[in-house]
Design an enzyme around this catalytic site. Structure first.
Site, PDB file in Angstrom:
ATOM      1  N   GLU A   1      10.363   2.416  -2.419  1.00 37.69           N
ATOM      2  CA  GLU A   1       9.693   2.440  -3.553  1.00 37.69           C
ATOM      3  C   GLU A   1       9.035   4.077  -3.837  1.00 37.69           C
ATOM      4  O   GLU A   1       9.718   4.543  -4.565  1.00 37.69           O
ATOM      5  CB  GLU A   1       8.351   1.483  -3.839  1.00 37.69           C
ATOM      6  CG  GLU A   1       7.915   1.813  -5.053  1.00 37.69           C
ATOM      7  CD  GLU A   1       6.572   0.609  -5.366  1.00 37.69           C
ATOM      8  OE1 GLU A   1       5.978   0.664  -6.186  1.00 37.69           O
ATOM      9  OE2 GLU A   1       5.984   0.457  -4.339  1.00 37.69           O
TER      10      GLU A   1
ATOM     11  N   GLY B   1       0.755  -1.314   0.175  1.00 40.25           N
ATOM     12  CA  GLY B   1       0.095  -0.024   0.118  1.00 40.25           C
ATOM     13  C   GLY B   1       0.824   1.223  -0.023  1.00 40.25           C
ATOM     14  O   GLY B   1       2.096   1.145  -0.255  1.00 40.25           O
TER      15      GLY B   1
END
Length: 379
Positions: free
Chosen positions: A217, A187
């Site tokens: 990320e 998420g």
């Protein structure tokens, strides 16, 4: 401005890569549905889609994903999870996913999903897991009947912005001997650090259960550091931004690798062989990398990190594992030996018992050797 989507690789290179036995470690079940399946289930359940034409829907997903933002990229999953809310649909999606992996030459795949996202039509968490496992086993049997030997394991995922980490960890442990091989959190990364689920990770470590964590990320080196040093992850999902802890000096060192100075976190990952589950196309789409040609996976490979290559979300990113490798060959200068090395790294990093990992490595090496119609330095 969102980065441009990578150009398609040539058919010849793609087919050569597809023929190789491959290992996929980072593949979201809800990110790889067949468009026709989405249309069919949505029609039956009344879910409204951007289009009901399967090929137009495929293109809609890919275009929507080319946003340059992880948060916007994740919005596409509202449509995939919407059609995965009953046992029959979950099993169907799981079965089709295994068949699609087999067709792409994957021999071991780890598929992850968040059971908490599939409760809208009355299923309980355990019912969700059982339905998915039934589909995976059906897919394995059908693939075998079609001449493809493929096995899959499940990574049960908790949503990092929710407060169900311990509950989902306990769910994973209940099914650890029935197909579930690891745990993950996923998420929106920024603002939701791994340590937010520290109690869940401590529970899993006490139970001696494997963990991978999405980190590095949308957030930087601190996220990776926390995943490894605080939450003791055995693998890092993505991890592309660990390159921010690497200073390239120019030239080469005595081993012929790029001369570079590694920060403490980068050095720790390389020294202790913590695998990075890198996803080139997805990283370009979310803005974590500028292009496949310049993706840090190549530098990290050359510096000796344990890099693996993965599709992340096959539908959403419009890709496959074979396509990811083919893009690296054509746009980043990878060789057959590089593809083989990344495949071996993935096999070594699978959440499998040691003897099964050894057999998987041997299978990857045997297939790569048999498939090398070109010299080792080129595809």
């Amino acid at each position: 401005m969102a980065p441009a989507a990578p150009a398609a690789p040539s058919a010849a290179v793609l087919e050569q890569i597809r023929a190789l036995p491959k290992v996929s470690l980072h593949d979201h079940l809800d990110g790889g549905l067949r468009p026709a399946t989405i249309v069919e289930i949505a029609s039956a359940t009344g879910h409204r889609l951007p289009t009901t034409d399967p090929e137009e829907l495929r293109e809609w997903f890919r275009t929507a994903a080319d946003s340059g933002s992880l948060e916007l990229y994740l919005e596409t999953f509202a449509h995939t999870t919407a059609v995965m809310q009953d046992a029959e649909s979950l099993a169907r999606v799981a079965e089709e996913t295994v068949l699609d992996l087999a067709a792409d030459g994957v021999v071991w795949g780890e598929l992850r999903y968040a059971p908490e996202q599939h409760l809208q039509r009355g299923l309980g968490l355990d019912q969700v897991v059982l339905a998915v496992e039934e589909g995976f086993r059906r897919g394995e049997r059908l693939a075998a009947e079609q001449g493809h030997e493929v096995r899959v394991g499940t990574l049960v995922t908790a949503m990092r912005h929710a407060d169900r980490g311990v509950e989902i960890a306990e769910l994973a442990l209940r099914h650890r001997d029935a197909g579930v091989v690891g745990f993950d959190i996923a998420g929106a990364e920024a603002g939701f650090p791994p340590a937010r689920h520290r109690e869940a990770f401590e529970l899993l470590h006490r139970a001696e259960f494997p963990v991978t964590i999405h980190a590095g990320e949308a957030a930087g080196v601190d996220s990776v550091r926390e995943a490894v040093q605080v939450c003791a992850a055995q693998r890092i999902g993505h991890g592309v931004r660990i390159v921010e802890d690497v200073e390239v000096l120019g030239g080469t060192d005595e081993r012929g690798r790029p001369a570079a100075r590694l920060g403490r976190t980068a050095a720790w990952l390389r020294d202790w062989r913590i695998p990075l589950e890198l996803c080139p196309t997805s990283n370009v789409q979310t803005g974590a990398a500028s292009s496949v040609a310049e993706h840090p996976v190549t530098l990290l490979k050359d510096l000796g990190f344990r890099v693996t290559v993965n599709p992340d979300n096959r539908l959403v990113s419009g890709t496959t594992l074979s396509r990811e490798f083919a893009l690296l060959v054509e746009q980043a200068g990878w060789s057959v030996a590089d593809v083989e090395r990344a495949g071996v790294s993935a096999a070594k990093s699978a959440f499998l018992p040691h003897e099964q990992r050894v057999a998987l490595v041997e299978r990857v090496l045997a297939g790569a050797g048999a498939g090398q119609g070109a010299p080792r330095h080129a595809v």
